[in-house]
Design a protein around this motif. Structure first.
Motif: not given
Ligand code: S3P
Length: 171
Positions: A162-165, A168-171
């Motif tokens: 969840q933290q990664i999304i 960095f969700g837009d990458r």
């Protein structure tokens, strides 16, 4: 998205990486394993036969060979971000996650897991403690340039995914 797991030897990059990849439905690769396959030689043997500099060149070549991959979690070696400007390169092409762990936790994990690690295997307990302290102080400056820093103890992969999304969700 390309996720690089970063951290000191023994911080759990491979274990967390496998679970994280499953959670995200990404592929998982371990850079040390890629090196061993590519060279048909163990990391320990590579260090012994050809020296650290040779190992670092191969490590960097195989790291950058992953840069065009998508939906991949790559568990790096403890030294990977610290040579040839790799932390900056990884930050440019993907998402870096540092599994942070203090020297006492690392010591208790590494004391029984040093035999396959060329940088540790010939050290006595006090030498190992001292090495971890010095090397962590030196490398942590670089590890802390990661995009996401999480506590390496008791990692919850659902929370991490969840933290990664979020980060960095837009990458
Ligand atoms: C190293 C870490 C190792 C491996 C090699 C060198 C380092 O990987 O790449 O022994 O310099 O910290 P792990 O972090 O997976 O043990």
């Amino acid at each position: 998205m390309l996720v690089f797991l970063i951290g000191f030897m023994g911080s759990g990059k491979s274990t967390v990486g496998k679970k994280l990849a499953k959670k995200l439905s990404f592929d998982f690769l371990d850079l040390d394993e890629l090196i061993e396959k590519d060279e048909a030689c163990s990391i320990d043997q590579l260090f012994t036969k050809f020296g650290e500099e040779h190992f670092r060149k191969i490590e960097h070549r195989l790291l950058t060979a992953q840069f065009n991959k998508k939906k991949l979690v790559l568990a790096c070696g403890g030294g990977t971000p610290c040579f040839y400007n790799s932390i900056n390169l990884m930050n440019e092409v993907g998402c870096t996650v540092y599994l942070q762990m203090n020297q006492d936790a690392l010591f208790s994990r590494l004391i029984n897991a040093k035999s396959s690690r060329p940088l540790l295997k010939n050290r006595t307990e006090p030498e190992l403690r001292n090495y971890i302290q010095l090397k962590l102080a030196e490398r942590e400056k670089i590890y802390l340039e990661s995009g996401l820093i999480i506590n390496g103890i008791g990692v919850n992969v659902n929370t991490l995914a969840q933290q990664i999304i979020e980060k960095f969700g837009d990458r």
